[in-house]
Design a protein around this motif. Structure first.
Motif, PDB file in Angstrom:
ATOM      1  N   GLY A   1       0.788  -1.222   0.000  1.00 13.21           N
ATOM      2  CA  GLY A   1       0.000   0.000   0.000  1.00 13.21           C
ATOM      3  C   GLY A   1       0.821   1.273   0.000  1.00 13.21           C
ATOM      4  O   GLY A   1       0.288   2.341  -0.278  1.00 13.21           O
ATOM      5  N   VAL A   2       2.113   1.196   0.306  1.00 14.93           N
ATOM      6  CA  VAL A   2       2.965   2.382   0.227  1.00 14.93           C
ATOM      7  C   VAL A   2       3.461   2.473  -1.216  1.00 14.93           C
ATOM      8  O   VAL A   2       4.072   1.532  -1.717  1.00 14.93           O
ATOM      9  CB  VAL A   2       4.153   2.299   1.209  1.00 14.93           C
ATOM     10  CG1 VAL A   2       5.114   3.464   1.000  1.00 14.93           C
ATOM     11  CG2 VAL A   2       3.655   2.278   2.642  1.00 14.93           C
ATOM     12  N   PRO A   3       3.177   3.577  -1.880  1.00 11.11           N
ATOM     13  CA  PRO A   3       3.597   3.705  -3.282  1.00 11.11           C
ATOM     14  C   PRO A   3       5.108   3.502  -3.435  1.00 11.11           C
ATOM     15  O   PRO A   3       5.887   3.907  -2.560  1.00 11.11           O
ATOM     16  CB  PRO A   3       3.204   5.145  -3.640  1.00 11.11           C
ATOM     17  CG  PRO A   3       2.146   5.514  -2.659  1.00 11.11           C
ATOM     18  CD  PRO A   3       2.473   4.764  -1.399  1.00 11.11           C
ATOM     19  N   ALA A   4       5.492   2.852  -4.517  1.00  9.17           N
ATOM     20  CA  ALA A   4       6.901   2.532  -4.751  1.00  9.17           C
ATOM     21  C   ALA A   4       7.779   3.780  -4.724  1.00  9.17           C
ATOM     22  O   ALA A   4       8.895   3.749  -4.191  1.00  9.17           O
ATOM     23  CB  ALA A   4       7.059   1.801  -6.084  1.00  9.17           C
ATOM     24  N   SER A   5       7.277   4.881  -5.266  1.00  2.65           N
ATOM     25  CA  SER A   5       8.091   6.104  -5.290  1.00  2.65           C
ATOM     26  C   SER A   5       8.331   6.628  -3.874  1.00  2.65           C
ATOM     27  O   SER A   5       9.417   7.125  -3.558  1.00  2.65           O
ATOM     28  CB  SER A   5       7.434   7.184  -6.158  1.00  2.65           C
ATOM     29  OG  SER A   5       6.152   7.513  -5.646  1.00  2.65           O
ATOM     30  N   LEU A   6       7.349   6.508  -3.002  1.00  2.00           N
ATOM     31  CA  LEU A   6       7.519   6.939  -1.613  1.00  2.00           C
ATOM     32  C   LEU A   6       8.460   5.992  -0.880  1.00  2.00           C
ATOM     33  O   LEU A   6       9.334   6.429  -0.119  1.00  2.00           O
ATOM     34  CB  LEU A   6       6.169   7.015  -0.900  1.00  2.00           C
ATOM     35  CG  LEU A   6       6.213   7.415   0.574  1.00  2.00           C
ATOM     36  CD1 LEU A   6       6.934   8.751   0.767  1.00  2.00           C
ATOM     37  CD2 LEU A   6       4.800   7.472   1.142  1.00  2.00           C
ATOM     38  N   ALA A   7       8.302   4.703  -1.106  1.00  2.00           N
ATOM     39  CA  ALA A   7       9.199   3.726  -0.475  1.00  2.00           C
ATOM     40  C   ALA A   7      10.643   3.983  -0.912  1.00  2.00           C
ATOM     41  O   ALA A   7      11.568   3.910  -0.093  1.00  2.00           O
ATOM     42  CB  ALA A   7       8.773   2.308  -0.822  1.00  2.00           C
TER      43      ALA A   7
END
Length: 142
Positions: free
Chosen positions: A103-109
Protein backbone atom coordinates in the motif's frame (compact mmCIF):
# COMPACT_ATOMS: atom_id res chain seq x y z
CA UNK A 1 -3.15 0.99 3.46
CA UNK A 2 0.01 0.46 5.48
CA UNK A 3 1.37 3.55 7.15
CA UNK A 4 4.79 5.10 6.78
CA UNK A 5 5.82 3.88 10.24
CA UNK A 6 5.30 0.25 9.19
CA UNK A 7 7.28 0.85 6.01
CA UNK A 8 10.25 2.41 7.83
CA UNK A 9 10.22 -0.33 10.47
CA UNK A 10 10.22 -2.99 7.74
CA UNK A 11 13.17 -1.29 6.03
CA UNK A 12 15.08 -1.11 9.29
CA UNK A 13 14.38 -4.79 10.01
CA UNK A 14 15.60 -5.65 6.51
CA UNK A 15 18.78 -3.62 7.10
CA UNK A 16 19.53 -5.63 10.22
CA UNK A 17 18.77 -8.96 8.53
CA UNK A 18 20.97 -8.04 5.54
CA UNK A 19 23.83 -7.03 7.83
CA UNK A 20 23.54 -10.22 9.87
CA UNK A 21 23.62 -12.29 6.67
CA UNK A 22 26.62 -10.26 5.44
CA UNK A 23 28.47 -10.87 8.72
CA UNK A 24 27.76 -14.61 8.44
CA UNK A 25 29.14 -14.70 4.88
CA UNK A 26 32.26 -12.82 5.98
CA UNK A 27 32.79 -15.17 8.93
CA UNK A 28 32.39 -18.16 6.64
CA UNK A 29 35.11 -16.85 4.33
CA UNK A 30 37.40 -16.15 7.26
CA UNK A 31 36.83 -19.64 8.72
CA UNK A 32 38.02 -21.03 5.38
CA UNK A 33 41.34 -19.21 5.72
CA UNK A 34 40.49 -16.21 3.59
CA UNK A 35 41.23 -12.64 4.59
CA UNK A 36 38.69 -9.88 4.17
CA UNK A 37 40.33 -6.60 3.22
CA UNK A 38 39.21 -3.04 2.71
CA UNK A 39 40.83 -0.08 1.05
CA UNK A 40 41.27 1.56 -2.27
CA UNK A 41 41.97 5.08 -3.43
CA UNK A 42 42.74 7.58 -0.66
CA UNK A 43 43.77 10.44 -2.95
CA UNK A 44 44.30 11.22 -6.59
CA UNK A 45 46.90 8.48 -6.98
CA UNK A 46 47.37 7.23 -3.40
CA UNK A 47 45.80 4.06 -2.02
CA UNK A 48 45.84 1.72 0.95
CA UNK A 49 44.90 -1.86 1.75
CA UNK A 50 43.66 -2.67 5.27
CA UNK A 51 42.54 -5.79 7.08
CA UNK A 52 38.78 -5.30 7.36
CA UNK A 53 38.45 -7.08 10.70
CA UNK A 54 41.35 -5.44 12.56
CA UNK A 55 41.86 -2.21 10.63
CA UNK A 56 45.57 -2.97 10.34
CA UNK A 57 47.19 -1.23 7.38
CA UNK A 58 48.67 -3.91 5.11
CA UNK A 59 50.02 -1.62 2.40
CA UNK A 60 49.96 1.98 1.21
CA UNK A 61 51.31 3.57 -1.87
CA UNK A 62 50.85 5.78 -4.89
CA UNK A 63 50.49 5.05 -8.55
CA UNK A 64 46.78 4.55 -8.84
CA UNK A 65 44.90 1.34 -9.44
CA UNK A 66 47.77 -0.45 -11.21
CA UNK A 67 50.09 -0.01 -8.23
CA UNK A 68 47.30 -1.03 -5.86
CA UNK A 69 46.61 -4.16 -7.90
CA UNK A 70 50.33 -5.02 -8.06
CA UNK A 71 50.64 -4.69 -4.28
CA UNK A 72 47.56 -6.83 -3.68
CA UNK A 73 48.92 -9.58 -5.96
CA UNK A 74 52.34 -9.42 -4.31
CA UNK A 75 50.90 -9.57 -0.78
CA UNK A 76 48.30 -12.21 -1.65
CA UNK A 77 49.88 -14.48 -4.26
CA UNK A 78 47.48 -17.31 -3.47
CA UNK A 79 44.39 -15.18 -4.10
CA UNK A 80 43.02 -15.72 -0.57
CA UNK A 81 41.95 -12.12 0.00
CA UNK A 82 38.54 -10.76 -0.83
CA UNK A 83 37.45 -7.13 -0.65
CA UNK A 84 34.64 -6.43 1.80
CA UNK A 85 32.60 -4.74 -0.94
CA UNK A 86 31.96 -8.18 -2.42
CA UNK A 87 29.74 -8.93 0.54
CA UNK A 88 27.40 -5.97 0.10
CA UNK A 89 23.76 -6.57 -0.81
CA UNK A 90 22.89 -4.72 -3.98
CA UNK A 91 19.47 -4.62 -5.58
CA UNK A 92 20.40 -3.64 -9.14
CA UNK A 93 17.18 -5.02 -10.57
CA UNK A 94 14.06 -3.28 -9.27
CA UNK A 95 12.20 -6.59 -9.33
CA UNK A 96 14.58 -7.88 -6.64
CA UNK A 97 13.82 -4.93 -4.33
CA UNK A 98 11.65 -6.22 -1.52
CA UNK A 99 8.21 -4.74 -0.98
CA UNK A 100 8.48 -3.22 2.46
CA UNK A 101 4.89 -2.29 3.12
CA UNK A 102 1.87 -3.12 0.98
CA UNK A 103 0.00 0.00 0.00
CA UNK A 104 2.97 2.38 0.23
CA UNK A 105 3.60 3.71 -3.28
CA UNK A 106 6.90 2.53 -4.75
CA UNK A 107 8.09 6.10 -5.29
CA UNK A 108 7.52 6.94 -1.61
CA UNK A 109 9.20 3.73 -0.48
CA UNK A 110 12.19 4.60 -2.68
CA UNK A 111 12.39 8.10 -1.16
CA UNK A 112 12.21 6.63 2.34
CA UNK A 113 14.95 4.11 1.48
CA UNK A 114 17.20 6.90 0.22
CA UNK A 115 16.47 8.95 3.36
CA UNK A 116 17.35 6.00 5.60
CA UNK A 117 20.56 5.32 3.68
CA UNK A 118 21.88 8.87 4.00
CA UNK A 119 24.63 9.12 6.60
CA UNK A 120 23.37 12.65 7.27
CA UNK A 121 19.95 11.40 8.41
CA UNK A 122 20.08 11.41 12.23
CA UNK A 123 18.94 8.29 14.06
CA UNK A 124 16.79 10.58 16.18
CA UNK A 125 14.82 11.66 13.10
CA UNK A 126 14.32 8.07 12.01
CA UNK A 127 13.26 7.16 15.55
CA UNK A 128 10.48 9.76 15.41
CA UNK A 129 9.07 8.19 12.25
CA UNK A 130 9.66 4.57 13.27
CA UNK A 131 8.36 4.97 16.80
CA UNK A 132 11.53 3.35 18.15
CA UNK A 133 14.35 4.63 20.32
CA UNK A 134 17.36 6.20 18.61
CA UNK A 135 19.47 3.34 20.00
CA UNK A 136 17.24 0.72 18.39
CA UNK A 137 17.35 2.61 15.10
CA UNK A 138 21.16 2.78 15.32
CA UNK A 139 21.36 -0.99 15.83
CA UNK A 140 19.33 -1.51 12.65
CA UNK A 141 21.23 1.06 10.55
CA UNK A 142 24.85 0.05 11.18
Amino acid sequence: MTDIRDCVQAMLRQNLADEQARQERISSYEKNGRRVVNGGQTGESSWEITDWRTGDVLATGTGGYDAYDDAARRLDPGGRWIHVDHFDVDFEDEEDEPEYAPGVPASLAEALREWLDLNSTPNEDVAVVAGWSAEEVDRHRR
